[in-house]
Design a protein around this motif. Structure first.
Motif, PDB file in Angstrom:
ATOM      1  N   SER A 240       0.838  -1.209   0.000  1.00  0.00           N
ATOM      2  CA  SER A 240       0.000   0.000   0.000  1.00  0.00           C
ATOM      3  C   SER A 240       0.863   1.245   0.000  1.00  0.00           C
ATOM      4  O   SER A 240       1.957   1.258   0.567  1.00  0.00           O
TER       5      SER A 240
ATOM      6  N   THR B  69      -3.316  -3.049   4.437  1.00  0.00           N
ATOM      7  CA  THR B  69      -2.309  -3.344   5.475  1.00  0.00           C
ATOM      8  C   THR B  69      -3.004  -3.799   6.753  1.00  0.00           C
ATOM      9  O   THR B  69      -2.575  -4.768   7.398  1.00  0.00           O
TER      10      THR B  69
ATOM     11  N   PHE C 254      -5.674  -0.972  -4.685  1.00  0.00           N
ATOM     12  CA  PHE C 254      -6.009  -1.098  -6.109  1.00  0.00           C
ATOM     13  C   PHE C 254      -5.761   0.289  -6.700  1.00  0.00           C
ATOM     14  O   PHE C 254      -6.457   1.252  -6.369  1.00  0.00           O
TER      15      PHE C 254
ATOM     16  N   PHE D  16      -6.572   0.648 -11.588  1.00  0.00           N
ATOM     17  CA  PHE D  16      -7.001  -0.660 -12.124  1.00  0.00           C
ATOM     18  C   PHE D  16      -5.979  -1.787 -11.958  1.00  0.00           C
ATOM     19  O   PHE D  16      -6.180  -2.883 -12.472  1.00  0.00           O
TER      20      PHE D  16
ATOM     21  N   GLY E 204     -11.419   1.219  -4.051  1.00  0.00           N
ATOM     22  CA  GLY E 204     -12.526   2.173  -3.916  1.00  0.00           C
ATOM     23  C   GLY E 204     -13.775   1.618  -4.556  1.00  0.00           C
ATOM     24  O   GLY E 204     -14.888   1.765  -4.035  1.00  0.00           O
ATOM     25  N   GLY E 205     -13.636   0.969  -5.690  1.00  0.00           N
ATOM     26  CA  GLY E 205     -14.772   0.417  -6.424  1.00  0.00           C
ATOM     27  C   GLY E 205     -14.935  -1.079  -6.198  1.00  0.00           C
ATOM     28  O   GLY E 205     -14.223  -1.683  -5.392  1.00  0.00           O
TER      29      GLY E 205
HETATM   30  C1  FMN Z   1      -3.693   7.156  -6.888  1.00  0.00           C
HETATM   31  C2  FMN Z   1      -4.865   6.297  -6.576  1.00  0.00           C
HETATM   32  C3  FMN Z   1      -5.480   5.583  -7.590  1.00  0.00           C
HETATM   33  C4  FMN Z   1      -6.571   4.781  -7.313  1.00  0.00           C
HETATM   34  N1  FMN Z   1      -7.164   4.076  -8.318  1.00  0.00           N
HETATM   35  C5  FMN Z   1      -8.244   3.328  -8.050  1.00  0.00           C
HETATM   36  C6  FMN Z   1      -8.874   2.569  -9.092  1.00  0.00           C
HETATM   37  O1  FMN Z   1      -8.461   2.536 -10.243  1.00  0.00           O
HETATM   38  N2  FMN Z   1      -9.974   1.860  -8.776  1.00  0.00           N
HETATM   39  C7  FMN Z   1     -10.473   1.826  -7.503  1.00  0.00           C
HETATM   40  O2  FMN Z   1     -11.455   1.112  -7.261  1.00  0.00           O
HETATM   41  N3  FMN Z   1      -9.877   2.502  -6.493  1.00  0.00           N
HETATM   42  C8  FMN Z   1      -8.791   3.251  -6.745  1.00  0.00           C
HETATM   43  N4  FMN Z   1      -8.191   3.948  -5.728  1.00  0.00           N
HETATM   44  C9  FMN Z   1      -8.723   3.822  -4.355  1.00  0.00           C
HETATM   45  C10 FMN Z   1      -7.910   2.839  -3.543  1.00  0.00           C
HETATM   46  O3  FMN Z   1      -7.953   1.551  -4.140  1.00  0.00           O
HETATM   47  C11 FMN Z   1      -8.453   2.750  -2.118  1.00  0.00           C
HETATM   48  O4  FMN Z   1      -8.189   3.986  -1.468  1.00  0.00           O
HETATM   49  C12 FMN Z   1      -7.845   1.629  -1.311  1.00  0.00           C
HETATM   50  O5  FMN Z   1      -8.323   1.712   0.026  1.00  0.00           O
HETATM   51  C13 FMN Z   1      -6.326   1.701  -1.325  1.00  0.00           C
HETATM   52  O6  FMN Z   1      -5.799   0.595  -0.603  1.00  0.00           O
HETATM   53  P1  FMN Z   1      -5.076   0.846   0.788  1.00  0.00           P
HETATM   54  O7  FMN Z   1      -6.115   1.449   1.715  1.00  0.00           O
HETATM   55  O8  FMN Z   1      -4.616  -0.480   1.246  1.00  0.00           O
HETATM   56  O9  FMN Z   1      -3.938   1.789   0.525  1.00  0.00           O
HETATM   57  C14 FMN Z   1      -7.074   4.719  -5.983  1.00  0.00           C
HETATM   58  C15 FMN Z   1      -6.438   5.422  -4.960  1.00  0.00           C
HETATM   59  C16 FMN Z   1      -5.342   6.192  -5.250  1.00  0.00           C
HETATM   60  C17 FMN Z   1      -4.659   6.921  -4.118  1.00  0.00           C
END
Ligand code: FMN
Length: 204
Positions: free
Chosen positions: A10, A19, A96, A99, A142-143
């Motif tokens: 992450s 994490t 994620f 994509f 996110g999605g």
């Molecule tokens: C730069 C960036 C790009 C992202 N791209 C996507 C995406 O393509 N699709 C999606 O569903 N979420 C996307 N997200 C949301 C992250 O997947 C989401 O915040 C997730 O919780 C990140 O994982 P983490 O909490 O373990 O860091 C993105 C977030 C960031 C910061």
């Protein structure tokens, strides 16, 4: 004695959901196997360098033919490969990102997918050299990609294929999906992921 390698991919530091769930899974696996050692490779704190010309040339050379600069980049890769070879269980977590997986995790893969060390070429094509290992993937997004949007998921299928390629076929995944759909949706996704982590640790 068994060894677990945690690879944290992450980029969101303490806010990371992947994490958080990966650490819960590791704790529960360790409770089940108290003498298990854990190597914690946090790629956001210590990212591996992107591979470049020295790396690409060095992987085709014997150690004695490498320049000092090439030897240095290969030493980084060898250390990451050694950790992977030593592990019986591998937990890989990532957000994620656009994509796919995070670029820090992609860089780790570039260092550990090594001909002659984790796979080899044969007359019948490449063969993975790792066997008997179990991997867990923890992916937060996110999605939601487990339904109609599966074609946009270049994270879990990619990680599965690349692990298969180096010989790891026993793979379980924990998804934390839809966290961008508001606090309620996020709580639900986190709750489901926690329950899945518990279930997988119990089954281990
Ligand atoms: C730069 C960036 C790009 C992202 N791209 C996507 C995406 O393509 N699709 C999606 O569903 N979420 C996307 N997200 C949301 C992250 O997947 C989401 O915040 C997730 O919780 C990140 O994982 P983490 O909490 O373990 O860091 C993105 C977030 C960031 C910061």
């Amino acid at each position: 004695m068994s060894n677990l390698l945690l690879v944290r991919g992450s980029t969101r530091g303490d806010d990371s959901l992947s994490t958080k769930i990966a650490l819960q899974l590791v704790d529960e696996l360790r409770r089940k196997t108290p003498d298990m050692t854990v190597v914690d490779r946090d790629l956001s704190l210590a990212p591996l360098p992107h591979i470049g010309a020295d790396f690409s040339a060095a992987i085709r050379l014997t150690p004695e033919d490498r320049t000092p600069a090439q030897a240095e980049v290969i030493a980084v890769s060898d250390a990451a490969v050694d950790e992977l070879l030593d592990a019986d269980t591998i937990v890989i977590s990532t957000g994620f990102i656009n994509f796919g997986i995070s670029s820090i995790l992609k860089s780790w893969i570039d260092h550990v997918a090594r001909a002659g060390r984790t796979f080899r070429y044969t007359e019948n094509g490449p063969v993975g050299l790792l066997s008997g290992k179990k991997a867990y993937l923890v992916i937060a997004s996110g999605g939601i990609y487990s339904g109609d949007a599966a074609a946009f998921d270049f994270a879990e299928p990619y990680l599965r294929r690349v692990l298969n390629f180096i010989g790891i076929t026993d793979i379980e995944a924990i998804r934390i999906e839809g966290v961008a759909y508001g606090p309620e949706a996020a709580e639900k996704a986190i709750g489901a992921a926690k329950a899945r982590a518990q279930e997988l640790a119990q089954a281990a």
